[in-house]
Design an enzyme around this catalytic site. Structure first.
Site, PDB file in Angstrom:
ATOM      1  N   HIS A  30      -1.880   7.105   7.586  1.00 54.47           N
ATOM      2  CA  HIS A  30      -0.943   8.013   6.906  1.00 54.47           C
ATOM      3  C   HIS A  30      -1.627   9.332   6.531  1.00 54.47           C
ATOM      4  CE1 HIS A  30       2.874   5.995   6.401  1.00 54.47           C
ATOM      5  NE2 HIS A  30       2.312   4.899   5.937  1.00 54.47           N
ATOM      6  N   CYS A  63       6.570  -0.388   7.058  1.00 53.85           N
ATOM      7  CA  CYS A  63       6.112   0.806   6.358  1.00 53.85           C
ATOM      8  C   CYS A  63       7.223   1.298   5.445  1.00 53.85           C
ATOM      9  CB  CYS A  63       5.740   1.876   7.386  1.00 53.85           C
ATOM     10  SG  CYS A  63       5.202   3.410   6.637  1.00 53.85           S
ATOM     11  N   LEU A  64       6.878   1.635   4.206  1.00 53.72           N
ATOM     12  CA  LEU A  64       7.901   2.102   3.262  1.00 53.72           C
ATOM     13  C   LEU A  64       8.545   3.406   3.737  1.00 53.72           C
ATOM     14  CD1 LEU A  64       6.061   1.348  -0.107  1.00 53.72           C
ATOM     15  CD2 LEU A  64       7.932   0.044   0.927  1.00 53.72           C
ATOM     16  N   HIS A  99      -3.769   1.090   8.063  1.00 58.03           N
ATOM     17  CA  HIS A  99      -2.397   1.620   8.010  1.00 58.03           C
ATOM     18  C   HIS A  99      -2.325   2.832   7.073  1.00 58.03           C
ATOM     19  CE1 HIS A  99       2.147   0.827   7.808  1.00 58.03           C
ATOM     20  NE2 HIS A  99       1.932   1.752   6.885  1.00 58.03           N
ATOM     21  N   GLU A 100      -2.906   2.681   5.865  1.00 61.46           N
ATOM     22  CA  GLU A 100      -2.813   3.772   4.877  1.00 61.46           C
ATOM     23  C   GLU A 100      -3.684   4.965   5.281  1.00 61.46           C
ATOM     24  OE1 GLU A 100      -0.376   3.543   2.991  1.00 61.46           O
ATOM     25  OE2 GLU A 100      -0.089   1.392   3.183  1.00 61.46           O
ATOM     26  N   GLN A 104       3.054   9.865   1.501  1.00 64.62           N
ATOM     27  CA  GLN A 104       4.337   9.155   1.422  1.00 64.62           C
ATOM     28  C   GLN A 104       5.137   9.510   0.178  1.00 64.62           C
ATOM     29  OE1 GLN A 104       2.462   5.097   2.329  1.00 64.62           O
ATOM     30  NE2 GLN A 104       4.498   4.939   3.226  1.00 64.62           N
ATOM     31  N   GLY A 148       0.822  -1.198   0.000  1.00 69.22           N
ATOM     32  CA  GLY A 148       0.000   0.000   0.000  1.00 69.22           C
ATOM     33  C   GLY A 148       0.859   1.251   0.000  1.00 69.22           C
TER      34      GLY A 148
HETATM   35 NI    NI Z   1       3.169   3.020   5.797  1.00 70.19          NI
END
Ligand code: NI
Length: 169
Positions: A140, A94-95, A136-137, A51, A46
């Site tokens: 963000h 997480c990226l 999670h997204e 991000q 995701g």
């Molecule tokens: Ni993340």
């Protein structure tokens, strides 16, 4: 089409409250395409617009690499969690937090409303990995990271590591 640079902690854009998308334009479509490409290249399940430095309520999710082909690629504009139930704990990464992983407690089921990339209303009922990815997204988009939900010890160790690295570069 192109890969976007993924912002990592402590980039401030990750802490902003993202704004609702008021109009889906050609730029929005290009951003969505680039976010999808960037998510697959990373690879991740995701990606939320903040991000990649865009503070807008927009996210993409594809859990198919990790789960049976139960859900298609999801693009969500202005998503809102309408209801949730149960609790589950899964290890998440997480990226935007390279080399950080933590077990995070979340709702096990969520009901999310939003719009697709054409601006049509969509409703998603999800459990399993998709429920985790949606929460999670959407976090963000509210400026929240899994770092905030991890234990204080883990959090402080990670922060120490990041800031040490920052000074030595
Ligand atoms: Ni993340």
């Amino acid at each position: 089409m192109g890969l976007l640079r993924i912002r990592t902690y402590p980039d401030r854009v990750l802490r902003e409250q993202a704004k609702d998308v008021s109009n889906i334009t050609g730029n929005t479509q290009r951003l969505v395409n680039d976010m999808i490409e960037t998510m697959y290249a990373a690879p991740g399940v995701g990606l939320a617009a903040p991000q990649v430095g865009i503070s807008e309520n927009l996210l993409v999710i594809d859990v198919n690499s990790r789960e049976e082909k139960k859900y298609p690629l999801i693009v969500l504009v202005n998503p809102v969690i309408m209801a949730s139930e149960g609790t589950s704990e899964e290890e998440e990464g997480c990226l935007s937090l390279p080399d950080f992983k933590s077990v995070i407690e979340r709702a096990s089921k969520v009901f999310v409303k939003g719009f697709d990339r054409e601006g049509k209303p969509v409703e998603i009922e999800a459990d399993g990995l998709l429920a985790v990815a949606l929460q999670h997204e959407i976090d963000h988009l509210r400026g929240k990271l899994i770092l905030d939900k991890a234990g204080p010890l883990k959090r402080s160790l990670y922060k120490k590591r990041v800031f040490k690295k920052g000074r030595s570069e």
